[in-house]
Design an enzyme around this catalytic site. Structure first.
Site, PDB file in Angstrom:
ATOM      1  CG  HIS A 263      92.428  13.005  89.439  1.00 53.76           C
ATOM      2  ND1 HIS A 263      91.281  13.533  88.706  1.00 53.76           N
ATOM      3  CD2 HIS A 263      93.483  12.872  88.025  1.00 53.76           C
ATOM      4  CE1 HIS A 263      91.550  13.988  87.598  1.00 53.76           C
ATOM      5  NE2 HIS A 263      92.736  13.425  87.414  1.00 53.76           N
TER       6      HIS A 263
ATOM      7  CG  ASP B 284     104.963  16.832  78.153  1.00 49.39           C
ATOM      8  OD1 ASP B 284     105.243  15.401  77.956  1.00 49.39           O
ATOM      9  OD2 ASP B 284     104.612  16.931  79.209  1.00 49.39           O
TER      10      ASP B 284
ATOM     11  CG  ASP C  52      96.698  16.938  81.748  1.00 48.81           C
ATOM     12  OD1 ASP C  52      95.760  17.662  82.224  1.00 48.81           O
ATOM     13  OD2 ASP C  52      97.441  16.076  82.338  1.00 48.81           O
TER      14      ASP C  52
ATOM     15  CB  ALA D  23     100.722  17.169  89.079  1.00 45.89           C
TER      16      ALA D  23
END
Length: 393
Positions: A141, A248, A275, A313
């Protein structure tokens, strides 16, 4: 929409398996699970060649997909494109997620979500991940977007809660007061703690005030230490708290997730989120967020998305892959992995008509092969995409 029956596959209803049974759909809902010989007269029959029918997946955190990133285009069209991209991987309900952005983007995303939800094609609400997050745990962010929640922000969110079936808010105690969380939760918002350095005692106060869980457990939060349990410890030890996990192999070591799954106190559960960024469903190698390049790379056979400084990210994870990871490396087995992708996130989001195949449930289904790969998807009883032909399967 007339009555239809799916036969020839095993059925997992969210709790147990059924063999030699038919799943009967009507009016966009599940009518019943019955013996194949008891299918109602006049029902259109689709005969499947083995495989498994399961509840469609529910994803509470989806930043993008199919080449579209919500922050680039906070519109109803973009949300639908994202939902359609993830439907190919078994996700029938999702929350488009806006990463911390300018106030105008938040306003646009709320209006777009109202429109997209009304279309009834996979968008179940909206997730605002920020901008009320702690700079110390910013992750990807942009610090310039992070700020405390003002009275005007709260008023806008209160209006959004009234307009949307689900509004999920990820906030940090450093930027949002206990009173603000209490008011938003009482109004119906699903409030999660995330991107925060808060300690366990602070987290417990926010859970008591109405915060429902945490966003991507372990990532961008105070960790579990032997004298300082942090937000991770608070989430695992607080029975009412729920937590999304990114399964993941890149965001969290599988051993840590296995430990967390064994340690989690109920009735709150850990559930799967992706995400996902815009690269899901594409062969692209990079994307741009706030003018910064995010690269897709493989490290040790594990795919990850990173900024130039190595910061993770988001992901290029799809929910079907997360299910396979939960069933295998996380040692949860098929049934629990499916619940982590459907029933548990639906319960977390209070979507009582999803995540299971009981009579009256929304007819959101995924048809899986023996390797838990989607072969077909139904949203609201309609085969997606509409042109797909299952004859001969």
């Amino acid at each position: 929409m007339g009555m239809q029956a799916l036969i020839g596959a095993r059925i997992f209803d969210g709790t147990e398996y059924h063999a030699g049974a038919a799943l009967v759909l009507g009016g966009g809902q599940v009518a019943e699970i019955c013996a194949e010989a008891a299918v109602p007269l006049g029902a259109r029959i689709t005969r499947l060649a083995g495989g498994l029918i399961a509840p469609g997946f529910v994803d509470a955190q989806v930043n993008g997909g199919g080449g579209v990133l919500l922050n680039d285009a906070p519109t109803a069209t973009a949300m639908q494109q994202i939902a359609d991209a993830h439907a190919a991987f078994g996700t029938t309900s999702l929350l488009p997620t806006l990463i911390s952005d300018r106030p105008a983007a938040v306003t646009a995303a709320i209006a777009a979500a109202v429109q997209a939800v009304a279309a009834g094609q996979g968008v179940a609400g909206l997730h605002l991940e920020g901008p009320h997050l702690a700079p110390a745990r910013k992750g990807t962010h942009l610090p310039a977007h992070l700020r405390p929640m003002t009275a005007a922000d709260e008023a806008e969110l209160m209006a959004a809660v009234a307009a949307l079936p689900v509004l999920l808010l990820t906030v940090a105690p450093e930027q949002v007061s206990l009173a603000q969380v209490a008011r938003l939760a009482a109004a119906g918002a699903v409030v999660c703690l995330g991107h925060t350095d808060c300690d366990m005692a602070t987290a417990q106060r926010y859970f008591a005030a109405g915060a429902r869980g945490v966003t991507h457990l372990f990532n961008a939060m105070s960790g579990l230490g032997h004298r300082a349990p942090g937000l991770v410890g608070a989430a695992l030890d607080t029975g009412t708290a729920w937590g999304g996990i990114i399964a993941d192999g890149a965001h969290v070591d599988p051993a840590s997730l296995r430990i967390a799954l064994r340690a989690k106190r109920g009735p709150g559960r850990l559930f799967l989120v992706t995400d996902a960024m815009s690269l899901v469903g594409t062969a692209g190698k990079s994307l741009t967020l706030d003018g910064r390049k995010i690269r897709r790379e493989s490290v040790g056979g594990v795919s990850r998305l990173t900024l130039a400084d190595g910061t993770l990210a988001g992901s290029d994870l799809d929910m079907a892959s997360a299910v396979r990871f939960a069933a295998g490396p996380l040692e949860q087995g098929e049934a629990e992995a499916l619940r982590m992708a459907s029933l548990f996130p639906a319960q977390f989001l209070r979507l009582s008509d999803r995540g299971h195949l009981a009579p009256g449930a929304r007819a959101d289904l995924v048809y899986l092969d023996a390797a838990q790969r989607p072969m077909a998807v139904w949203r609201g009883g309609a085969l997606f995409p509409a042109a797909k032909d299952l004859r001969g399967r």
